[in-house]
Design an enzyme around this catalytic site. Structure first.
Site, PDB file in Angstrom:
ATOM      1  N   GLY A  48       0.845  -1.108  -0.068  1.00 55.57           N
ATOM      2  CA  GLY A  48      -0.124   0.074  -0.075  1.00 55.57           C
ATOM      3  C   GLY A  48       0.843   1.052  -0.026  1.00 55.57           C
ATOM      4  CG  ASN A  52       4.854   0.382  -0.082  1.00 59.28           C
ATOM      5  OD1 ASN A  52       4.994  -0.596   0.651  1.00 59.28           O
ATOM      6  ND2 ASN A  52       4.415   0.315  -1.096  1.00 59.28           N
ATOM      7  CG  PHE A 102      -2.092  -7.043  -5.918  1.00 62.07           C
ATOM      8  CD1 PHE A 102      -2.982  -6.964  -6.823  1.00 62.07           C
ATOM      9  CD2 PHE A 102      -0.867  -7.626  -6.079  1.00 62.07           C
ATOM     10  CE1 PHE A 102      -2.722  -6.948  -8.338  1.00 62.07           C
ATOM     11  CE2 PHE A 102      -0.512  -7.717  -7.323  1.00 62.07           C
ATOM     12  CZ  PHE A 102      -1.232  -7.513  -8.419  1.00 62.07           C
ATOM     13  CG  PHE A 116      -6.720  -4.007  -5.376  1.00 64.28           C
ATOM     14  CD1 PHE A 116      -5.891  -4.120  -4.659  1.00 64.28           C
ATOM     15  CD2 PHE A 116      -7.808  -2.853  -5.278  1.00 64.28           C
ATOM     16  CE1 PHE A 116      -5.556  -3.089  -3.561  1.00 64.28           C
ATOM     17  CE2 PHE A 116      -7.398  -1.975  -3.893  1.00 64.28           C
ATOM     18  CZ  PHE A 116      -6.274  -2.059  -3.266  1.00 64.28           C
ATOM     19  CG  ASN A 195       4.915   7.712 -13.632  1.00 61.63           C
ATOM     20  OD1 ASN A 195       4.448   8.452 -14.335  1.00 61.63           O
ATOM     21  ND2 ASN A 195       4.776   6.484 -13.038  1.00 61.63           N
ATOM     22  CB  THR A 223      10.053   9.847 -10.598  1.00 60.72           C
ATOM     23  OG1 THR A 223       8.671   9.332 -10.838  1.00 60.72           O
ATOM     24  CG2 THR A 223      10.244  10.350  -9.083  1.00 60.72           C
ATOM     25  CE  LYS A 227      15.519   8.597 -20.828  1.00 63.58           C
ATOM     26  NZ  LYS A 227      14.512   9.260 -22.093  1.00 63.58           N
ATOM     27  N   GLY A 256       8.736   4.315  -6.564  1.00 65.81           N
ATOM     28  CA  GLY A 256       8.136   5.570  -6.580  1.00 65.81           C
ATOM     29  C   GLY A 256       7.856   6.017  -4.884  1.00 65.81           C
ATOM     30  CG  ASP A 257       4.853   3.776  -2.991  1.00 63.64           C
ATOM     31  OD1 ASP A 257       4.337   4.840  -3.749  1.00 63.64           O
ATOM     32  OD2 ASP A 257       4.379   2.842  -2.985  1.00 63.64           O
TER      33      ASP A 257
END
Length: 324
Positions: A48, A52, A102, A116, A195, A223, A227, A256-257
């Protein structure tokens, strides 16, 4: 000061089927599929987006409160987070639903059958940030992470009403939200996290130009995968930070988290934008190299070494000094 993290709390249940789903699907019977697969193993990971991020902030030594909804089955997860310094007093426990889950089975061709269950997450709309403020004082920042959409709207409005700085982080919910709904989440944000794909999707759905968005927020954090990340201020000033080179790529889930948690921990500790993004990039690569979003390990000396290798000794020294 405390960072309050709102968003989903979930568990991932991952299984592996040692065959091919395609071989079990008969074209003439696709209108009435009824199949059962004997799997080799079952792995459960805590996850989640809010779970996270709160975990990572706690591991890094930040003050963090988790604000979300879970089921009665949250007890073990709660103990796990509390052991990492996460305040879980503001997790709403549903009387009727389990924690969001999930479930995914993957075959030898990497094909997946997944589902989910939102479960208790749907009750996050019943949480009042005013109650959190009454208990812990005014948080330094409230992260509005992917969650029950109505909860995201209510939390954002409450931040504006109470004068709480907030970070807009709609992430995977952008795909299901309408342009008008996305607009409700952005105005007044101290940070807007996406992102690069989500950034384009946000512009497309809202009909806004980049200038329209930048007039409403303090900082855009986008993000870019391998790169790196762009930090863009309203006047167009842009800081680009590259990634920390990985030793392996195990699983990108939760990267990402991890970046957001590292970045905001750095900001809370007094680091500038560039150094905070460098810390976020390190935490992101630690997750990338791990199986599971909360299975990575934090080692002070190893962190200093990897930061120095990626960004130089001076940058590493500045970052680790605030984490000591």
């Amino acid at each position: 000061m405390t960072i309050a993290v709102t968003g989903s709390i979930a568990t991932d249940h991952l299984m592996r089927f040692p065959g091919r789903f395609s071989e079990q699907l008969l074209p003439e019977h696709l209108h009435k599929v009824s199949l059962s697969f004997l799997v080799d193993d079952l792995v459960m990971h805590r996850g989640g987006v809010a779970g996270n991020m709160a975990f990572a902030i706690g591991v890094l030594g930040g003050e963090v409160a988790l604000v979300g909804a879970a089921g009665a089955d949250f007890a073990d997860y709660r103990d796990w987070l509390k052991a990492r310094g996460v305040n879980c007093d503001h997790v709403l426990i549903s009387e009727t639903a389990h924690t969001a889950r999930f479930t995914c089975t993957t075959d030898v061709d990497m094909a997946q059958i997944a589902s989910f269950y939102p479960g208790a997450m749907s009750e996050a709309r019943n949480i009042k940030l005013a109650d959190v403020v009454s208990a812990i004082g005014k948080p330094e920042l409230v992260i509005i992470g992917a969650n029950d959409p109505e909860a995201m709207f209510l939390h954002t409005e409450e931040c504006r009403k109470l004068g709480l700085a907030f970070a807009a982080d709609p992430s995977q919910q952008l795909a299901r939200l309408s342009g008008e709904e996305i607009r409700r989440l952005v105005n007044g944000a101290a940070y807007l996290f996406t992102n690069d794909y989500e950034w384009d999707l946000l512009l497309s759905k809202t009909g806004w130009s980049e200038a329209d968005v930048m007039a409403q927020i303090d900082l855009r954090v986008t993000t870019l995968g391998p790169k790196g990340v762009d930090l863009v201020e309203p006047d167009g000033t842009t800081i680009h930070v590259g990634v920390v080179p990985e030793t392996s790529q195990t699983d990108p889930t939760g990267v990402g988290d991890a970046f957001r948690a590292g970045f905001l921990t750095g900001r809370s500790a007094g680091l500038g934008l560039e150094r905070s993004a460098q810390l976020g990039s390190l935490v992101a690569v630690l997750v990338l190299e791990s199986t599971g979003t909360q299975e990575w390990q934090w080692d002070y000396e190893a962190a200093a070494s990897r930061l120095a290798g990626a960004y130089g000794e001076h940058a590493a020294a500045e970052i680790v000094a605030v984490l000591a």
